[in-house]
Motif scaffolding. Structure first.
Motif, PDB file in Angstrom:
ATOM      1  N   MET A  86      20.791  47.103  -5.706  1.00 15.65           N
ATOM      2  CA  MET A  86      21.920  46.863  -6.936  1.00 15.65           C
ATOM      3  C   MET A  86      23.324  46.905  -6.034  1.00 15.65           C
ATOM      4  SD  MET A  86      20.649  48.612 -10.466  1.00 15.65           S
ATOM      5  CE  MET A  86      21.505  49.829 -10.502  1.00 15.65           C
ATOM      6  N   SER A  87      23.632  48.183  -5.226  1.00 17.38           N
ATOM      7  CA  SER A  87      24.590  48.404  -4.377  1.00 17.38           C
ATOM      8  C   SER A  87      24.673  47.099  -3.539  1.00 17.38           C
ATOM      9  CB  SER A  87      24.683  49.450  -3.523  1.00 17.38           C
ATOM     10  OG  SER A  87      24.739  50.466  -4.559  1.00 17.38           O
ATOM     11  N   GLY A  88      23.733  46.840  -2.914  1.00 21.65           N
ATOM     12  CA  GLY A  88      23.717  45.514  -2.095  1.00 21.65           C
ATOM     13  C   GLY A  88      24.040  44.267  -2.771  1.00 21.65           C
ATOM     14  N   SER A  89      23.591  43.933  -3.862  1.00 22.24           N
ATOM     15  CA  SER A  89      24.146  42.757  -4.503  1.00 22.24           C
ATOM     16  C   SER A  89      25.413  42.726  -5.044  1.00 22.24           C
ATOM     17  CB  SER A  89      23.092  42.795  -5.942  1.00 22.24           C
ATOM     18  OG  SER A  89      21.893  42.780  -5.463  1.00 22.24           O
ATOM     19  N   GLY A  90      26.028  44.191  -5.231  1.00 21.18           N
ATOM     20  CA  GLY A  90      27.440  43.951  -5.867  1.00 21.18           C
ATOM     21  C   GLY A  90      28.341  43.525  -4.424  1.00 21.18           C
ATOM     22  N   LEU A  91      27.781  44.207  -3.072  1.00 21.62           N
ATOM     23  CA  LEU A  91      28.493  43.975  -1.962  1.00 21.62           C
ATOM     24  C   LEU A  91      28.460  42.604  -1.754  1.00 21.62           C
ATOM     25  CD1 LEU A  91      29.884  45.173   0.737  1.00 21.62           C
ATOM     26  CD2 LEU A  91      27.691  45.263   1.537  1.00 21.62           C
ATOM     27  N   VAL A  92      27.473  41.903  -1.828  1.00 20.59           N
ATOM     28  CA  VAL A  92      27.439  40.475  -1.442  1.00 20.59           C
ATOM     29  C   VAL A  92      28.341  39.651  -2.354  1.00 20.59           C
ATOM     30  CG1 VAL A  92      25.744  38.584  -1.398  1.00 20.59           C
ATOM     31  CG2 VAL A  92      25.059  40.565  -0.382  1.00 20.59           C
ATOM     32  N   LEU A  93      28.407  40.033  -3.503  1.00 21.08           N
ATOM     33  CA  LEU A  93      29.303  39.347  -4.622  1.00 21.08           C
ATOM     34  C   LEU A  93      30.831  39.606  -4.092  1.00 21.08           C
ATOM     35  CD1 LEU A  93      29.966  37.509  -7.040  1.00 21.08           C
ATOM     36  CD2 LEU A  93      29.906  39.634  -8.244  1.00 21.08           C
ATOM     37  N   LEU A  94      31.112  40.712  -3.735  1.00 26.88           N
ATOM     38  CA  LEU A  94      32.456  41.069  -3.226  1.00 26.88           C
ATOM     39  C   LEU A  94      32.676  40.315  -1.778  1.00 26.88           C
ATOM     40  CD1 LEU A  94      32.699  44.824  -3.825  1.00 26.88           C
ATOM     41  CD2 LEU A  94      34.007  42.922  -4.911  1.00 26.88           C
ATOM     42  N   LEU A  95      31.721  40.151  -1.037  1.00 27.43           N
ATOM     43  CA  LEU A  95      32.031  39.473  -0.046  1.00 27.43           C
ATOM     44  C   LEU A  95      32.173  37.943  -0.142  1.00 27.43           C
ATOM     45  CD1 LEU A  95      29.717  41.194   2.734  1.00 27.43           C
ATOM     46  CD2 LEU A  95      32.201  41.328   2.421  1.00 27.43           C
ATOM     47  N   ALA A  96      31.290  37.530  -1.057  1.00 28.23           N
ATOM     48  CA  ALA A  96      31.430  35.820  -1.333  1.00 28.23           C
ATOM     49  C   ALA A  96      32.657  35.673  -1.986  1.00 28.23           C
ATOM     50  CB  ALA A  96      30.499  35.459  -2.131  1.00 28.23           C
ATOM     51  N   THR A  97      33.361  36.718  -2.833  1.00 27.34           N
ATOM     52  CA  THR A  97      34.659  36.487  -3.527  1.00 27.34           C
ATOM     53  C   THR A  97      35.829  36.524  -2.677  1.00 27.34           C
ATOM     54  OG1 THR A  97      33.496  37.485  -5.476  1.00 27.34           O
ATOM     55  CG2 THR A  97      35.890  37.302  -5.398  1.00 27.34           C
ATOM     56  N   PHE A  99      35.811  36.913   1.233  1.00 25.57           N
ATOM     57  CA  PHE A  99      35.707  36.565   2.311  1.00 25.57           C
ATOM     58  C   PHE A  99      34.926  35.506   2.665  1.00 25.57           C
ATOM     59  CE2 PHE A  99      36.152  41.170   2.567  1.00 25.57           C
ATOM     60  CZ  PHE A  99      37.144  41.274   3.304  1.00 25.57           C
ATOM     61  N   GLY A 100      34.464  34.725   1.768  1.00 26.17           N
ATOM     62  CA  GLY A 100      33.661  33.383   1.666  1.00 26.17           C
ATOM     63  C   GLY A 100      32.197  33.349   1.745  1.00 26.17           C
ATOM     64  N   GLU A 101      31.835  32.442   1.543  1.00 30.17           N
ATOM     65  CA  GLU A 101      30.002  32.239   1.341  1.00 30.17           C
ATOM     66  C   GLU A 101      29.344  32.556   2.603  1.00 30.17           C
ATOM     67  OE1 GLU A 101      28.142  31.728  -1.402  1.00 30.17           O
ATOM     68  OE2 GLU A 101      30.230  32.009  -2.696  1.00 30.17           O
ATOM     69  N   VAL A 102      29.903  32.255   3.816  1.00 28.00           N
ATOM     70  CA  VAL A 102      29.382  32.211   5.047  1.00 28.00           C
ATOM     71  C   VAL A 102      28.971  33.606   5.358  1.00 28.00           C
ATOM     72  CG1 VAL A 102      29.467  31.718   7.351  1.00 28.00           C
ATOM     73  CG2 VAL A 102      30.333  30.139   5.813  1.00 28.00           C
ATOM     74  N   LEU A 103      29.984  34.402   5.152  1.00 30.33           N
ATOM     75  CA  LEU A 103      29.782  35.873   5.521  1.00 30.33           C
ATOM     76  C   LEU A 103      28.849  36.674   4.346  1.00 30.33           C
ATOM     77  CD1 LEU A 103      30.524  38.585   7.111  1.00 30.33           C
ATOM     78  CD2 LEU A 103      32.397  38.840   5.661  1.00 30.33           C
ATOM     79  N   ALA A 104      29.121  36.190   3.289  1.00 35.81           N
ATOM     80  CA  ALA A 104      28.124  36.798   2.170  1.00 35.81           C
ATOM     81  C   ALA A 104      26.724  36.347   2.311  1.00 35.81           C
ATOM     82  CB  ALA A 104      28.431  36.283   0.885  1.00 35.81           C
ATOM     83  N   ALA A 105      26.433  35.233   3.019  1.00 37.44           N
ATOM     84  CA  ALA A 105      25.139  34.800   3.123  1.00 37.44           C
ATOM     85  C   ALA A 105      24.529  35.611   4.408  1.00 37.44           C
ATOM     86  CB  ALA A 105      25.086  33.180   3.298  1.00 37.44           C
ATOM     87  N   ARG A 106      25.447  35.680   5.446  1.00 25.15           N
ATOM     88  CA  ARG A 106      24.809  36.631   6.471  1.00 25.15           C
ATOM     89  C   ARG A 106      24.451  38.036   6.222  1.00 25.15           C
ATOM     90  NH1 ARG A 106      29.251  34.908  10.891  1.00 25.15           N
ATOM     91  NH2 ARG A 106      28.567  32.749  11.415  1.00 25.15           N
ATOM     92  N   VAL A 107      25.406  38.496   5.394  1.00 22.79           N
ATOM     93  CA  VAL A 107      24.978  40.074   4.821  1.00 22.79           C
ATOM     94  C   VAL A 107      23.866  40.000   3.923  1.00 22.79           C
ATOM     95  CG1 VAL A 107      26.193  41.840   3.442  1.00 22.79           C
ATOM     96  CG2 VAL A 107      27.364  40.766   5.005  1.00 22.79           C
ATOM     97  N   ASP A 108      23.968  38.915   2.842  1.00 20.26           N
ATOM     98  CA  ASP A 108      22.564  38.605   2.146  1.00 20.26           C
ATOM     99  C   ASP A 108      21.441  38.765   2.721  1.00 20.26           C
ATOM    100  OD1 ASP A 108      21.633  38.610  -0.439  1.00 20.26           O
ATOM    101  OD2 ASP A 108      21.564  36.318  -0.175  1.00 20.26           O
TER     102      ASP A 108
END
Length: 111
Positions: A86-97, A99-108
């Protein structure tokens, strides 16, 4: 003297296997995209609620002891893993919001 021992098959099939299934289903949250936080959290919160309810059932079923058993450690590990997802999902959303989708996809991919 009376020697008594427990047969672990009951605990493995009725408790550990059920919790393993709950954790296994939580991996389905990786099928959602990085922007689908509500879907991920909905799945993981539902599974966490099921695990907590199952823990309550298990606590009533097992004998009361004042020490941390291997089954208790497994249950705590299950909760920690679900919280981590659940924490990882929140982190990915924060990164997507922010820093952009590219970084969020890498962390995802890491989670």
């Amino acid at each position: 003297r009376i020697h008594a021992h427990r047969i672990p098959t009951f605990y493995l099939s009725n408790i550990v296997a059920v919790l393993f299934g709950i954790v296994g289903i939580s991996f389905l949250s990786f099928l959602f995209g990085p922007d689908a936080l509500s879907d991920r959290l909905n799945l993981n919160c539902t599974l966490l609620l099921a695990a907590v309810g199952f823990k309550t059932y298990v606590a009533d079923t097992l004998p009361k002891v004042s020490l941390l058993t291997a089954l208790d450690r497994y249950l705590l590990g299950t909760f920690a893993f679900l919280y981590f997802l659940m924490s990882g999902s929140g982190l990915v959303l924060l990164l997507a919001t922010y820093f952009g989708e590219v970084l969020a996809a890498r962390v995802d991919r890491i989670f």
